[in-house]
Design a protein around this motif. Structure first.
Motif, PDB file in Angstrom:
ATOM      1  N   ASP A 105     -46.438  30.878 -25.973  1.00 16.59           N
ATOM      2  CA  ASP A 105     -46.431  32.167 -25.265  1.00 16.59           C
ATOM      3  C   ASP A 105     -47.565  32.279 -24.263  1.00 16.59           C
ATOM      4  O   ASP A 105     -47.603  33.202 -23.451  1.00 16.59           O
ATOM      5  N   TYR A 106     -48.536  31.395 -24.374  1.00 10.64           N
ATOM      6  CA  TYR A 106     -49.711  31.414 -23.493  1.00 10.64           C
ATOM      7  C   TYR A 106     -49.626  30.210 -22.557  1.00 10.64           C
ATOM      8  O   TYR A 106     -49.920  29.090 -22.934  1.00 10.64           O
ATOM      9  N   THR A 107     -49.150  30.451 -21.318  1.00  9.13           N
ATOM     10  CA  THR A 107     -48.892  29.375 -20.374  1.00  9.13           C
ATOM     11  C   THR A 107     -49.629  29.615 -19.070  1.00  9.13           C
ATOM     12  O   THR A 107     -50.340  30.621 -18.916  1.00  9.13           O
ATOM     13  N   GLU A 108     -49.425  28.695 -18.121  1.00  9.46           N
ATOM     14  CA  GLU A 108     -50.030  28.830 -16.803  1.00  9.46           C
ATOM     15  C   GLU A 108     -49.628  30.139 -16.132  1.00  9.46           C
ATOM     16  O   GLU A 108     -50.360  30.696 -15.316  1.00  9.46           O
ATOM     17  N   ALA A 109     -48.459  30.666 -16.510  1.00  9.35           N
ATOM     18  CA  ALA A 109     -47.971  31.909 -15.893  1.00  9.35           C
ATOM     19  C   ALA A 109     -48.842  33.101 -16.260  1.00  9.35           C
ATOM     20  O   ALA A 109     -48.822  34.131 -15.581  1.00  9.35           O
ATOM     21  N   ASN A 110     -49.610  32.981 -17.354  1.00  7.60           N
ATOM     22  CA  ASN A 110     -50.487  34.080 -17.772  1.00  7.60           C
ATOM     23  C   ASN A 110     -51.802  34.119 -17.000  1.00  7.60           C
ATOM     24  O   ASN A 110     -52.559  35.080 -17.095  1.00  7.60           O
ATOM     25  N   ILE A 111     -52.090  33.048 -16.264  1.00 10.28           N
ATOM     26  CA  ILE A 111     -53.358  32.956 -15.541  1.00 10.28           C
ATOM     27  C   ILE A 111     -53.199  33.545 -14.148  1.00 10.28           C
ATOM     28  O   ILE A 111     -52.295  33.161 -13.401  1.00 10.28           O
ATOM     29  N   ARG A 112     -54.082  34.496 -13.812  1.00  8.63           N
ATOM     30  CA  ARG A 112     -54.016  35.133 -12.495  1.00  8.63           C
ATOM     31  C   ARG A 112     -55.350  34.998 -11.781  1.00  8.63           C
ATOM     32  O   ARG A 112     -56.410  35.015 -12.411  1.00  8.63           O
ATOM     33  N   THR A 113     -55.280  34.861 -10.476  1.00 13.01           N
ATOM     34  CA  THR A 113     -56.478  34.891  -9.644  1.00 13.01           C
ATOM     35  C   THR A 113     -56.382  36.118  -8.753  1.00 13.01           C
ATOM     36  O   THR A 113     -55.463  36.241  -7.939  1.00 13.01           O
ATOM     37  N   LEU A 114     -57.313  37.041  -8.934  1.00 13.49           N
ATOM     38  CA  LEU A 114     -57.298  38.281  -8.163  1.00 13.49           C
ATOM     39  C   LEU A 114     -58.107  38.121  -6.885  1.00 13.49           C
ATOM     40  O   LEU A 114     -59.157  37.475  -6.879  1.00 13.49           O
ATOM     41  N   SER A 115     -57.640  38.747  -5.834  1.00  9.77           N
ATOM     42  CA  SER A 115     -58.443  38.825  -4.618  1.00  9.77           C
ATOM     43  C   SER A 115     -59.570  39.810  -4.875  1.00  9.77           C
ATOM     44  O   SER A 115     -59.491  40.641  -5.795  1.00  9.77           O
ATOM     45  N   PRO A 116     -60.659  39.762  -4.085  1.00  5.37           N
ATOM     46  CA  PRO A 116     -61.735  40.743  -4.270  1.00  5.37           C
ATOM     47  C   PRO A 116     -61.230  42.184  -4.233  1.00  5.37           C
ATOM     48  O   PRO A 116     -61.673  43.022  -5.014  1.00  5.37           O
ATOM     49  N   LEU A 117     -60.300  42.490  -3.316  1.00  9.73           N
ATOM     50  CA  LEU A 117     -59.761  43.838  -3.216  1.00  9.73           C
ATOM     51  C   LEU A 117     -59.045  44.223  -4.500  1.00  9.73           C
ATOM     52  O   LEU A 117     -59.251  45.314  -5.043  1.00  9.73           O
ATOM     53  N   GLU A 118     -58.202  43.328  -5.018  1.00  4.06           N
ATOM     54  CA  GLU A 118     -57.476  43.617  -6.250  1.00  4.06           C
ATOM     55  C   GLU A 118     -58.441  43.807  -7.418  1.00  4.06           C
ATOM     56  O   GLU A 118     -58.248  44.674  -8.267  1.00  4.06           O
ATOM     57  N   HIS A 119     -59.493  42.995  -7.440  1.00  4.32           N
ATOM     58  CA  HIS A 119     -60.438  43.078  -8.545  1.00  4.32           C
ATOM     59  C   HIS A 119     -61.205  44.393  -8.522  1.00  4.32           C
ATOM     60  O   HIS A 119     -61.413  45.033  -9.575  1.00  4.32           O
ATOM     61  N   ILE A 120     -61.620  44.842  -7.341  1.00  5.17           N
ATOM     62  CA  ILE A 120     -62.343  46.115  -7.238  1.00  5.17           C
ATOM     63  C   ILE A 120     -61.456  47.265  -7.696  1.00  5.17           C
ATOM     64  O   ILE A 120     -61.889  48.144  -8.441  1.00  5.17           O
ATOM     65  N   ASP A 125     -74.996  49.347  22.364  1.00  5.44           N
ATOM     66  CA  ASP A 125     -75.280  49.081  23.773  1.00  5.44           C
ATOM     67  C   ASP A 125     -74.090  49.358  24.691  1.00  5.44           C
ATOM     68  O   ASP A 125     -73.689  48.528  25.502  1.00  5.44           O
ATOM     69  N   GLY A 126     -73.521  50.552  24.552  1.00  9.13           N
ATOM     70  CA  GLY A 126     -72.454  50.976  25.442  1.00  9.13           C
ATOM     71  C   GLY A 126     -71.080  50.460  25.083  1.00  9.13           C
ATOM     72  O   GLY A 126     -70.097  50.787  25.759  1.00  9.13           O
ATOM     73  N   LYS A 127     -70.947  49.679  24.013  1.00 12.25           N
ATOM     74  CA  LYS A 127     -69.657  49.166  23.571  1.00 12.25           C
ATOM     75  C   LYS A 127     -69.334  49.735  22.191  1.00 12.25           C
ATOM     76  O   LYS A 127     -70.217  50.120  21.427  1.00 12.25           O
ATOM     77  N   SER A 128     -68.043  49.763  21.862  1.00  7.27           N
ATOM     78  CA  SER A 128     -67.621  50.365  20.599  1.00  7.27           C
ATOM     79  C   SER A 128     -66.419  49.624  20.014  1.00  7.27           C
ATOM     80  O   SER A 128     -65.637  49.003  20.764  1.00  7.27           O
ATOM     81  N   ARG A 129     -66.305  49.698  18.703  1.00  2.00           N
ATOM     82  CA  ARG A 129     -65.132  49.116  18.044  1.00  2.00           C
ATOM     83  C   ARG A 129     -64.795  49.960  16.814  1.00  2.00           C
ATOM     84  O   ARG A 129     -65.684  50.434  16.096  1.00  2.00           O
ATOM     85  N   LEU A 130     -63.489  50.132  16.578  1.00  2.00           N
ATOM     86  CA  LEU A 130     -63.006  50.945  15.463  1.00  2.00           C
ATOM     87  C   LEU A 130     -62.042  50.123  14.612  1.00  2.00           C
ATOM     88  O   LEU A 130     -61.157  49.437  15.147  1.00  2.00           O
ATOM     89  N   VAL A 131     -62.222  50.192  13.274  1.00  2.00           N
ATOM     90  CA  VAL A 131     -61.273  49.545  12.365  1.00  2.00           C
ATOM     91  C   VAL A 131     -60.816  50.579  11.343  1.00  2.00           C
ATOM     92  O   VAL A 131     -61.585  51.459  10.936  1.00  2.00           O
ATOM     93  N   GLU A 132     -59.570  50.487  10.916  1.00  2.00           N
ATOM     94  CA  GLU A 132     -59.000  51.440   9.967  1.00  2.00           C
ATOM     95  C   GLU A 132     -58.321  50.687   8.829  1.00  2.00           C
ATOM     96  O   GLU A 132     -57.685  49.645   9.047  1.00  2.00           O
ATOM     97  N   PHE A 133     -58.416  51.250   7.613  1.00  2.00           N
ATOM     98  CA  PHE A 133     -57.840  50.629   6.429  1.00  2.00           C
ATOM     99  C   PHE A 133     -57.085  51.668   5.609  1.00  2.00           C
ATOM    100  O   PHE A 133     -57.368  52.868   5.669  1.00  2.00           O
ATOM    101  N   TYR A 134     -56.124  51.175   4.827  1.00  2.00           N
ATOM    102  CA  TYR A 134     -55.400  52.028   3.884  1.00  2.00           C
ATOM    103  C   TYR A 134     -55.425  51.330   2.534  1.00  2.00           C
ATOM    104  O   TYR A 134     -54.933  50.202   2.397  1.00  2.00           O
ATOM    105  N   GLN A 135     -56.027  51.972   1.544  1.00  3.43           N
ATOM    106  CA  GLN A 135     -56.220  51.387   0.206  1.00  3.43           C
ATOM    107  C   GLN A 135     -56.827  49.986   0.299  1.00  3.43           C
ATOM    108  O   GLN A 135     -56.461  49.071  -0.427  1.00  3.43           O
ATOM    109  N   GLY A 136     -57.789  49.854   1.209  1.00  6.23           N
ATOM    110  CA  GLY A 136     -58.532  48.609   1.339  1.00  6.23           C
ATOM    111  C   GLY A 136     -57.873  47.551   2.202  1.00  6.23           C
ATOM    112  O   GLY A 136     -58.480  46.507   2.467  1.00  6.23           O
ATOM    113  N   LYS A 137     -56.648  47.797   2.657  1.00  3.81           N
ATOM    114  CA  LYS A 137     -55.940  46.817   3.478  1.00  3.81           C
ATOM    115  C   LYS A 137     -56.031  47.218   4.951  1.00  3.81           C
ATOM    116  O   LYS A 137     -55.861  48.390   5.291  1.00  3.81           O
ATOM    117  N   LEU A 138     -56.285  46.245   5.784  1.00  7.00           N
ATOM    118  CA  LEU A 138     -56.467  46.503   7.213  1.00  7.00           C
ATOM    119  C   LEU A 138     -55.204  47.106   7.811  1.00  7.00           C
ATOM    120  O   LEU A 138     -54.107  46.565   7.686  1.00  7.00           O
TER     121      LEU A 138
END
Length: 624
Positions: free
Chosen positions: A9-24, A137-150
């Motif tokens: 019942d305990y196989t490779e399918a039980n092993i997960r690797t979470l992304s940092p976003l998923e882990h947080i 210095d006169g330049k600007s940049r904006l980024v937006e996310f939803y539930q941590g996703k760009l």
């Protein structure tokens, strides 16, 4: 009998690797401590704000930007600093990719609050919507996310004319049931307290919250002046040096009261720096007076604030409430925090005492008064302990829980002691409590009014002695067994009186329980409104009317007169996840001594005149 799991019942399918976003998002407690709904100053939504402001403070510390603007609109927060601004080409990475930032370079941020590149990423990951904008210095940049996703990554464009350098962050905590929940809300008073601490620790910085400015000219001296609730015994001591600032005095209260900070972070749980201060204070005073006073007598009634700047501090958790570092820096030859604080006090406090002989005499008198009282209590204490041992075999006042605050259990912070009036209320609450973390202490009636009495009363009064023993605070609150002490009395005149008597007891002998946010009032429903389909519990007349409007005027209305009338099945709804608590604070109190004297002292004519002058009948209240 359930079939046991096999190896298959305990196989490779039980092993997960979470992304940092998923882990947080799956394990937010590892990044921000508790979640909560905003009813406690340590709840996660305030940690998100703190992590955002910390970045602005680090810029100020490095000499960039003297103003931070914070705006709260409903449940969204806007934070604008005027530092250098995040490098535009790395804006997305800095707010979304864990372990990315400039704070690994100690030349850029020598004594920053955060060093592990996690904070702002956690804010982003735990927000429903998040946007960050950088202006450089006169330049600007904006980024937006939803539930941590760009969601949107803007291009580098020209900033509006006259727009100053800096960073703007706007976020809304995620109301998902698994995170902050749909009912969370920010309490402005908690935010204001946080901003005052920033102001005290960063003189010259102005923080503006919804149009209100927070600024300090005298640092920790201003902090203590605001926190003092009575007259100090002598003028405040204010000492400053490279990487250290201390303010202290003695009051007329019992206990010890401390406010400790590291790199601008309020370490509510103390740590090595606070331990070093308490130890160094004792050594310096003993050396000055050439007497081997007891440490407890020296520190009795002290009120102090301690702030240190440390290279690459090590905290015991991501929430940074307790310092774990032993040294002032990572280098092998850097002094230990204990040595640093000790040397500073031995020089500067000793000099101050020599220059201020009247204050030194006042300190000596206070120490010797504490010593006399301690010796007077010794005999009484032994008798009370013997009596308590005998009583505890038959005493059923305390229905204890299994987990306590001083344990290493993950639920230690949930530990709670409910103080109730009478066996009836205790029975209902005990039957439905969480036996792991919730304890119940039953009073047998109205406790003694302790105003104006000495600590001797605790040992002479069996009920107070048993309460002190249950809390384990005889020698200070370091051994406190419960994180929350909840006064749960009836919402009638007698219940209010018992509440005042208990608060008077805590204020008189253990004020640090209140200043450290351990004491709460339980709000219980006044009405139950129900029909055949739905039941609504109401905590006010307005809520009752709203419930009748929803369920119909023919709905059954029950008025709860006391906690003992509420069944155990109903009570469990009021002490679980939906518990309503009012934290007891001294934040808006300028003189606790005067307040206690007026309400709990023997000035009956003054109180009588006040009541007569301010009396309003129920008809007037309804019309108002």
């Amino acid at each position: 009998m359930a079939k046991s799991s096999s190896v298959s019942d305990y196989t490779e399918a039980n092993i997960r690797t979470l992304s940092p976003l998923e882990h947080i998002r799956l394990r937010p407690g590892m990044y921000i401590g508790r979640l909560g709904n905003g009813s406690h100053p340590d709840d996660g939504i305030y940690v998100l704000l703190k992590e955002t402001i910390d970045n602005a403070i680090d810029e100020f510390t490095m000499g960039f930007g003297k103003r931070v603007e914070i705006h709260l609109a409903d449940r969204s927060l806007y934070v604008r600093d005027y530092g250098r601004g995040i490098p535009l080409g790395k804006l997305t990475e800095c707010v979304s990719i864990i372990n990315t930032g400039a704070k690994y370079d100690s030349e850029t941020f020598k004594k920053a609050i955060g060093l592990n590149g996690v904070g702002q990423k956690a804010v982003n990951a735990l927000s429903l919507e998040y946007r960050a904008q950088s202006i450089r210095d006169g330049k600007s940049r904006l980024v937006e996310f939803y539930q941590g996703k760009l969601k949107k990554e803007g291009k580098i464009i020209d900033a509006p004319a006259g727009e100053r350098n800096g960073t703007l962050v706007e976020f809304t905590p995620d109301p998902d049931e698994k995170l902050f929940g749909p009912d969370f809300r920010f309490r402005p008073e908690f935010i204001e307290e946080m901003l005052w601490n920033y102001a005290y620790l960063n003189r010259g910085l102005t923080l503006v919250f919804n149009g209100k400015s927070f600024r300090s000219d005298n640092g920790l001296k201003d902090l203590l002046a605001k926190k003092l609730t009575g007259e100090p015994l002598y003028p405040m001591i204010h000492l400053e040096g490279d990487d250290i600032e201390i303010a202290m005095t003695h009051g007329g209260h019992y206990g010890e009261e401390y406010y400790s900070f590291v790199n601008g972070q309020h370490t509510t749980m103390g740590g090595t720096h606070l331990a070093a201060f308490r130890e160094a204070l004792v050594a310096t005073v003993r050396n000055f007076f050439k007497k081997d006073y007891e440490a407890a007598d020296i520190r009795q009634s002290i009120v102090a604030a301690v702030s240190l700047r440390v290279m690459e501090p090590v905290f015991e958790s991501q929430t940074k409430t307790k310092l774990g570092s032993n040294n002032m820096g990572p280098e092998k030859d850097s002094p230990s925090i204990r040595q640093f604080v000790s040397q500073f006090l031995q020089q500067h406090l000793d000099n101050w005492l020599h220059r201020n002989s009247e204050a030194a005499d006042a300190i000596k008198a206070k120490i010797e008064a504490s010593e006399r009282e301690r010796k007077e209590l010794a005999g009484i204490r032994n008798i009370a302990r013997e009596r308590a041992k005998k009583a505890s075999l038959h005493n059923r006042k305390l229905r204890d829980c299994r987990v306590h605050l001083d344990s290493k259990d993950k639920r230690a912070e949930d530990t709670t002691l409910f103080i109730v009036e009478g066996d009836s209320a205790a029975g209902s609450l005990t039957a439905c409590r969480d036996v792991q973390t919730q304890a119940v202490f039953a009073l047998k009636g109205k406790p003694l009014n302790t105003y104006g009495l000495t600590k001797k009363v605790i040992y002479e009064n069996e009920e107070f002695h048993l309460l002190q023993s249950a809390l384990n605070i005889e020698d200070g609150i370091d051994g406190l067994r419960y994180n929350r002490i909840i006064i749960a009395t009836d919402a009638d005149v007698d219940g209010m009186h018992i509440r005042l008597l208990l608060l008077s007891f805590f204020l008189q002998f253990f004020p640090e329980l209140i200043t450290n946010h351990h004491v709460y009032i339980l709000e219980t429903p006044l009405f139950r409104v129900r029909n055949k389909k739905q039941t609504i519990y109401c905590y006010s007349e307005a809520e009752k009317q709203a419930a009748l409007h929803k369920l119909g005027q023919s709905a059954e209305v029950t008025r709860f007169k006391g906690l003992g009338e509420i069944s155990a099945n109903e009570f469990k709804d009021f002490i679980g996840e939906n518990i309503r608590l009012e934290k007891v604070t001294l934040d808006h109190l300028h003189n606790a001594d005067d307040l206690l004297k007026f309400y709990m002292g023997k000035n009956t004519p003054d109180r009588q005149d006040f009541i007569i002058s301010n009396l309003r009948v129920e008809k007037d209240l309804v019309e108002a």
